[in-house]
Design a protein around this motif. Structure first.
Motif, PDB file in Angstrom:
ATOM      1  N   THR A 311      -4.310  -5.355  25.754  1.00 26.29           N
ATOM      2  CA  THR A 311      -3.030  -5.941  25.379  1.00 26.29           C
ATOM      3  C   THR A 311      -3.139  -6.638  24.031  1.00 26.29           C
ATOM      4  OG1 THR A 311      -2.704  -6.379  27.748  1.00 26.29           O
ATOM      5  CG2 THR A 311      -1.086  -7.315  26.229  1.00 26.29           C
ATOM      6  N   ILE A 312      -2.107  -6.518  23.215  1.00 26.91           N
ATOM      7  CA  ILE A 312      -2.060  -7.174  21.904  1.00 26.91           C
ATOM      8  C   ILE A 312      -0.663  -7.729  21.682  1.00 26.91           C
ATOM      9  CG2 ILE A 312      -1.465  -5.032  20.713  1.00 26.91           C
ATOM     10  CD1 ILE A 312      -3.734  -7.736  19.232  1.00 26.91           C
ATOM     11  N   ASP A 313      -0.565  -8.910  21.088  1.00 27.31           N
ATOM     12  CA  ASP A 313       0.726  -9.491  20.718  1.00 27.31           C
ATOM     13  C   ASP A 313       1.001  -9.211  19.249  1.00 27.31           C
ATOM     14  OD1 ASP A 313       1.330 -10.516  23.211  1.00 27.31           O
ATOM     15  OD2 ASP A 313       0.366 -12.437  22.832  1.00 27.31           O
ATOM     16  N   ILE A 314       2.135  -8.599  18.963  1.00 25.29           N
ATOM     17  CA  ILE A 314       2.537  -8.285  17.595  1.00 25.29           C
ATOM     18  C   ILE A 314       3.959  -8.806  17.389  1.00 25.29           C
ATOM     19  CG2 ILE A 314       2.923  -6.463  15.895  1.00 25.29           C
ATOM     20  CD1 ILE A 314       0.967  -4.713  17.464  1.00 25.29           C
ATOM     21  N   ASP A 315       4.118  -9.733  16.453  1.00 24.26           N
ATOM     22  CA  ASP A 315       5.426 -10.325  16.151  1.00 24.26           C
ATOM     23  C   ASP A 315       6.101 -10.881  17.400  1.00 24.26           C
ATOM     24  OD1 ASP A 315       5.115  -9.645  13.472  1.00 24.26           O
ATOM     25  OD2 ASP A 315       6.104  -7.700  13.726  1.00 24.26           O
ATOM     26  N   GLY A 316       5.302 -11.525  18.244  1.00 23.22           N
ATOM     27  CA  GLY A 316       5.850 -12.186  19.420  1.00 23.22           C
ATOM     28  C   GLY A 316       6.113 -11.278  20.604  1.00 23.22           C
ATOM     29  N   LYS A 317       5.741 -10.000  20.499  1.00 20.36           N
ATOM     30  CA  LYS A 317       5.932  -9.067  21.613  1.00 20.36           C
ATOM     31  C   LYS A 317       4.574  -8.490  22.028  1.00 20.36           C
ATOM     32  CE  LYS A 317      10.621  -7.644  20.343  1.00 20.36           C
ATOM     33  NZ  LYS A 317      11.498  -6.494  19.995  1.00 20.36           N
ATOM     34  N   SER A 318       4.405  -8.302  23.327  1.00 23.08           N
ATOM     35  CA  SER A 318       3.145  -7.759  23.834  1.00 23.08           C
ATOM     36  C   SER A 318       3.224  -6.240  23.918  1.00 23.08           C
ATOM     37  CB  SER A 318       2.817  -8.343  25.209  1.00 23.08           C
ATOM     38  OG  SER A 318       3.864  -8.098  26.132  1.00 23.08           O
ATOM     39  N   TYR A 319       2.155  -5.594  23.450  1.00 21.77           N
ATOM     40  CA  TYR A 319       2.053  -4.137  23.455  1.00 21.77           C
ATOM     41  C   TYR A 319       0.817  -3.708  24.259  1.00 21.77           C
ATOM     42  CZ  TYR A 319       5.400  -3.806  19.536  1.00 21.77           C
ATOM     43  OH  TYR A 319       6.507  -3.871  18.725  1.00 21.77           O
ATOM     44  N   ALA A 320       0.916  -2.585  24.917  1.00 20.26           N
ATOM     45  CA  ALA A 320      -0.257  -1.974  25.554  1.00 20.26           C
ATOM     46  C   ALA A 320      -1.062  -1.285  24.463  1.00 20.26           C
ATOM     47  CB  ALA A 320       0.181  -0.967  26.613  1.00 20.26           C
ATOM     48  N   GLN A 321      -2.335  -1.615  24.371  1.00 20.71           N
ATOM     49  CA  GLN A 321      -3.176  -1.004  23.343  1.00 20.71           C
ATOM     50  C   GLN A 321      -3.559   0.426  23.736  1.00 20.71           C
ATOM     51  OE1 GLN A 321      -5.963  -4.447  23.355  1.00 20.71           O
ATOM     52  NE2 GLN A 321      -5.753  -4.395  21.135  1.00 20.71           N
ATOM     53  N   VAL A 322      -4.007   1.181  22.745  1.00 20.98           N
ATOM     54  CA  VAL A 322      -4.341   2.579  22.998  1.00 20.98           C
ATOM     55  C   VAL A 322      -5.791   2.868  22.625  1.00 20.98           C
ATOM     56  CG1 VAL A 322      -1.986   3.390  22.660  1.00 20.98           C
ATOM     57  CG2 VAL A 322      -3.540   3.326  20.715  1.00 20.98           C
ATOM     58  N   TYR A 323      -6.410   3.750  23.403  1.00 22.69           N
ATOM     59  CA  TYR A 323      -7.695   4.353  23.078  1.00 22.69           C
ATOM     60  C   TYR A 323      -7.448   5.841  22.797  1.00 22.69           C
ATOM     61  CZ  TYR A 323     -10.002   0.426  25.603  1.00 22.69           C
ATOM     62  OH  TYR A 323     -10.436  -0.802  26.040  1.00 22.69           O
ATOM     63  N   PHE A 324      -8.086   6.369  21.763  1.00 23.81           N
ATOM     64  CA  PHE A 324      -8.056   7.806  21.519  1.00 23.81           C
ATOM     65  C   PHE A 324      -9.389   8.388  21.983  1.00 23.81           C
ATOM     66  CE2 PHE A 324      -5.185   5.939  18.432  1.00 23.81           C
ATOM     67  CZ  PHE A 324      -4.066   6.738  18.532  1.00 23.81           C
ATOM     68  N   ILE A 325      -9.347   9.418  22.826  1.00 20.58           N
ATOM     69  CA  ILE A 325     -10.554  10.003  23.403  1.00 20.58           C
ATOM     70  C   ILE A 325     -10.786  11.409  22.841  1.00 20.58           C
ATOM     71  CG2 ILE A 325     -11.788  10.562  25.538  1.00 20.58           C
ATOM     72  CD1 ILE A 325     -11.038   7.610  25.279  1.00 20.58           C
ATOM     73  N   ILE A 326     -12.004  11.633  22.356  1.00 27.38           N
ATOM     74  CA  ILE A 326     -12.386  12.939  21.815  1.00 27.38           C
ATOM     75  C   ILE A 326     -13.539  13.496  22.654  1.00 27.38           C
ATOM     76  CG2 ILE A 326     -13.254  14.196  19.807  1.00 27.38           C
ATOM     77  CD1 ILE A 326     -10.441  13.072  19.456  1.00 27.38           C
ATOM     78  N   GLY A 327     -13.366  14.702  23.193  1.00 23.07           N
ATOM     79  CA  GLY A 327     -14.405  15.331  24.017  1.00 23.07           C
ATOM     80  C   GLY A 327     -15.412  16.079  23.162  1.00 23.07           C
ATOM     81  N   HIS A 328     -16.680  15.727  23.292  1.00 24.55           N
ATOM     82  CA  HIS A 328     -17.711  16.337  22.453  1.00 24.55           C
ATOM     83  C   HIS A 328     -18.261  17.642  23.028  1.00 24.55           C
ATOM     84  CE1 HIS A 328     -18.806  13.211  19.251  1.00 24.55           C
ATOM     85  NE2 HIS A 328     -17.586  12.979  19.681  1.00 24.55           N
ATOM     86  N   LYS A 329     -17.746  18.054  24.172  1.00 26.76           N
ATOM     87  CA  LYS A 329     -18.113  19.373  24.685  1.00 26.76           C
ATOM     88  C   LYS A 329     -17.350  20.457  23.924  1.00 26.76           C
ATOM     89  CE  LYS A 329     -18.646  21.830  29.089  1.00 26.76           C
ATOM     90  NZ  LYS A 329     -18.358  21.780  30.549  1.00 26.76           N
ATOM     91  N   ASN A 330     -16.245  20.069  23.328  1.00 24.50           N
ATOM     92  CA  ASN A 330     -15.469  20.967  22.488  1.00 24.50           C
ATOM     93  C   ASN A 330     -16.240  21.206  21.190  1.00 24.50           C
ATOM     94  OD1 ASN A 330     -13.547  22.264  20.889  1.00 24.50           O
ATOM     95  ND2 ASN A 330     -12.413  20.359  20.488  1.00 24.50           N
ATOM     96  N   PRO A 331     -16.616  22.438  20.867  1.00 24.89           N
ATOM     97  CA  PRO A 331     -17.431  22.693  19.673  1.00 24.89           C
ATOM     98  C   PRO A 331     -16.737  22.313  18.372  1.00 24.89           C
ATOM     99  CG  PRO A 331     -16.635  24.754  20.613  1.00 24.89           C
ATOM    100  CD  PRO A 331     -16.317  23.677  21.601  1.00 24.89           C
ATOM    101  N   ASN A 332     -15.408  22.238  18.376  1.00 22.94           N
ATOM    102  CA  ASN A 332     -14.664  21.892  17.171  1.00 22.94           C
ATOM    103  C   ASN A 332     -14.058  20.495  17.263  1.00 22.94           C
ATOM    104  OD1 ASN A 332     -15.049  24.493  15.929  1.00 22.94           O
ATOM    105  ND2 ASN A 332     -13.515  25.300  17.356  1.00 22.94           N
ATOM    106  N   TRP A 333     -14.774  19.586  17.916  1.00 24.34           N
ATOM    107  CA  TRP A 333     -14.234  18.247  18.155  1.00 24.34           C
ATOM    108  C   TRP A 333     -13.927  17.484  16.868  1.00 24.34           C
ATOM    109  CZ3 TRP A 333     -16.772  14.024  16.250  1.00 24.34           C
ATOM    110  CH2 TRP A 333     -18.125  14.164  15.937  1.00 24.34           C
ATOM    111  N   GLU A 334     -14.602  17.815  15.749  1.00 22.80           N
ATOM    112  CA  GLU A 334     -14.357  17.100  14.497  1.00 22.80           C
ATOM    113  C   GLU A 334     -12.906  17.258  14.043  1.00 22.80           C
ATOM    114  OE1 GLU A 334     -16.832  19.257  14.892  1.00 22.80           O
ATOM    115  OE2 GLU A 334     -18.750  18.404  14.216  1.00 22.80           O
ATOM    116  N   LYS A 335     -12.306  18.442  14.302  1.00 20.94           N
ATOM    117  CA  LYS A 335     -10.914  18.665  13.914  1.00 20.94           C
ATOM    118  C   LYS A 335      -9.980  17.781  14.737  1.00 20.94           C
ATOM    119  CE  LYS A 335     -11.616  23.455  12.403  1.00 20.94           C
ATOM    120  NZ  LYS A 335     -11.243  24.874  12.613  1.00 20.94           N
ATOM    121  N   ASN A 336     -10.283  17.655  16.021  1.00 19.15           N
ATOM    122  CA  ASN A 336      -9.460  16.796  16.880  1.00 19.15           C
ATOM    123  C   ASN A 336      -9.616  15.338  16.483  1.00 19.15           C
ATOM    124  OD1 ASN A 336     -10.580  19.244  18.620  1.00 19.15           O
ATOM    125  ND2 ASN A 336      -8.545  18.741  19.387  1.00 19.15           N
ATOM    126  N   GLU A 337     -10.837  14.971  16.093  1.00 17.19           N
ATOM    127  CA  GLU A 337     -11.061  13.597  15.638  1.00 17.19           C
ATOM    128  C   GLU A 337     -10.283  13.308  14.359  1.00 17.19           C
ATOM    129  OE1 GLU A 337     -14.121  10.787  13.383  1.00 17.19           O
ATOM    130  OE2 GLU A 337     -14.959  12.656  14.161  1.00 17.19           O
TER     131      GLU A 337
END
Length: 422
Positions: A311-337
């Motif tokens: 959770t993060i407060d921005i300009d007095g409002k609370s937002y749900a934070q985000v994680y970006f997940i990259i799977g390294h089993k994908n041989p072309n993961w650098e493009k997704n990153e």
């Protein structure tokens, strides 16, 4: 005479024996040395593989774990022409000890479970590692994807062995309200008529450019559950609402979006949670086959971390934070990153702190592919955690829609400019 001959024979046999022993010792020594060589070679190969996969020992993992000033100074020592604009920050004893501990033992001081994971079968350790740091990201706290304790009983399910998700078994992909404008005569995207003297607002018309789906579609939030159950999953009030909101906001920004709200536990006979990405992969493949215009793909989840980490407060409002997940089993993961990095950096600019960074995952405790091999502009996004509210998640969906649509139109402009140049 006989005695001399006998002595000569004995001498010859003795020489042959000594020669045989010398040859045998040489052979044994060579065999032993060969065995040691191949053992060392195997150990070196295993060490190299572990070093390559380990976030602690990788350059990206190290760069993410230390301060930007410290890393900039390291680059300056190696490349005199490089001048770091970052102010040097102290490299704390906590960071040093954590890095050394994880590098030498694979034990994460921030995750006590890692002490027992190597000894107790079945105890999974969060293997997520930080690729790109966000504002205020704590490197010891990464995303957690915990299996649900139980699901609501599913009535009427027949005992089938297949994993088919054809239209007979679930919901159709939900279409967000489409823009009413048709594509222009040139085949490019049209636009909505603005006010008097205002430029036209870009739109994809009736085509869909973004596909949103949910591999774990029942992920919900404790504050939204009436019974405050131990397992924050719900058949009705869950992460699919956030996906629907994202699709609607993208449409408002002129970017056509298609949303799948398929309830896999209902749709799949003998549903198994660990096969979630197998089920959703078919959903994505069907979407790709049905529409050649789809460009961006988002698998939206709710993370399992507690509120103080999501959770993060921005300009007095609370937002749900985000994680970006990259799977390294994908041989072309650098493009997704690279695609995730565009969104991450745009979010950091407009909503500092809303992104907790880009994290990689290996096959040690997860799927590690996440359908990302199907498209380079595909990423898994964890929106908030179990203690966030739907309202906070909606605010984050609005922020995501804002930056994603900006990225889409910027990419379209680049493509159009290239077309004109050619």
């Amino acid at each position: 005479m006989k005695r001399r001959v006998m002595l000569l024979d004995i001498g010859r046999e003795s020489k042959r024996m000594r020669k045989f022993l010398v040859t045998g010792r040489t052979f044994a020594l060579l065999s032993f040395c060969s065995m040691i060589f191949f053992v060392l070679l195997g150990v070196a190969g295993m060490a190299h593989q572990q070093t390559t996969a380990s976030p602690v020992n990788s350059m990206k993992g190290f760069a993410a774990a230390v301060s930007s000033g410290f890393f900039g100074d390291m680059l300056e020592m190696e490349m005199p022409a490089f001048q770091s604009s970052q102010t040097e920050e102290p490299f704390t004893a906590k960071q040093i000890s954590s890095l050394l501990m994880r590098a030498l033992t694979d034990i994460n001081p921030g995750d006590p479970k890692s002490l027992l994971a190597g000894e107790l079968p079945g105890m999974s350790v969060n293997d997520a590692f930080l690729i790109r740091k966000g504002v205020g990201t704590d490197t010891a706290v990464g995303p957690e994807d915990n299996a649900p304790i139980t699901y609501d009983p599913i009535g009427g399910l027949h005992e089938g062995a297949g994993t088919d998700i054809s239209n007979d078994h679930g919901n159709e992909p939900e279409q967000s309200p489409a823009a009413t404008d048709e594509p222009d005569d040139t085949g490019s995207t049209g636009g909505e008529e603005g006010g008097k003297g205002e430029p036209l607002k870009p739109t994809t018309g009736g085509s869909k450019a973004v596909f949103i789906y949910h591999s774990h579609n029942r992920e919900s939030w404790y504050p939204e559950l009436a019974d405050q159950s131990k397992d924050p999953n719900s058949k009705t009030k869950n992460i699919t609402l956030v996906g629907k909101r994202l699709a609607q906001k993208l449409e408002e920004n002129g970017v056509g979006a298609q949303h799948s709200n398929t309830d896999y536990p209902t749709a799949i006979p003998k549903y198994r949670w660990e096969l979630s990405y197998k089920y959703s992969m078919k959903t994505v493949k069907e979407a790709i086959a049905s529409s050649k215009d789809l460009k961006f793909f988002f698998d939206l989840h709710r993370d399992s971390q507690k509120r103080k980490y999501t959770t993060i407060d921005i300009d007095g409002k609370s937002y749900a934070q985000v994680y970006f997940i990259i799977g390294h089993k994908n041989p072309n993961w650098e493009k997704n990153e690279a695609f995730a990095t565009k969104i991450h950096e745009a979010l950091e600019k407009k909503y500092p702190g809303i992104s907790r960074g880009i994290w990689g995952k290996t096959a040690a405790s997860g799927n590690a592919e996440y359908n990302q091999s199907l498209a380079s502009d595909s990423v898994l996004i964890e929106v908030g955690g179990v203690d966030n509210t739907l309202e906070e998640s909606y605010r984050t969906a609005d922020a995501l829609a804002e930056v994603i649509s900006s990225i889409y139109w910027a990419d379209e402009k680049v493509s159009a400019d290239k077309g004109k140049a050619s």
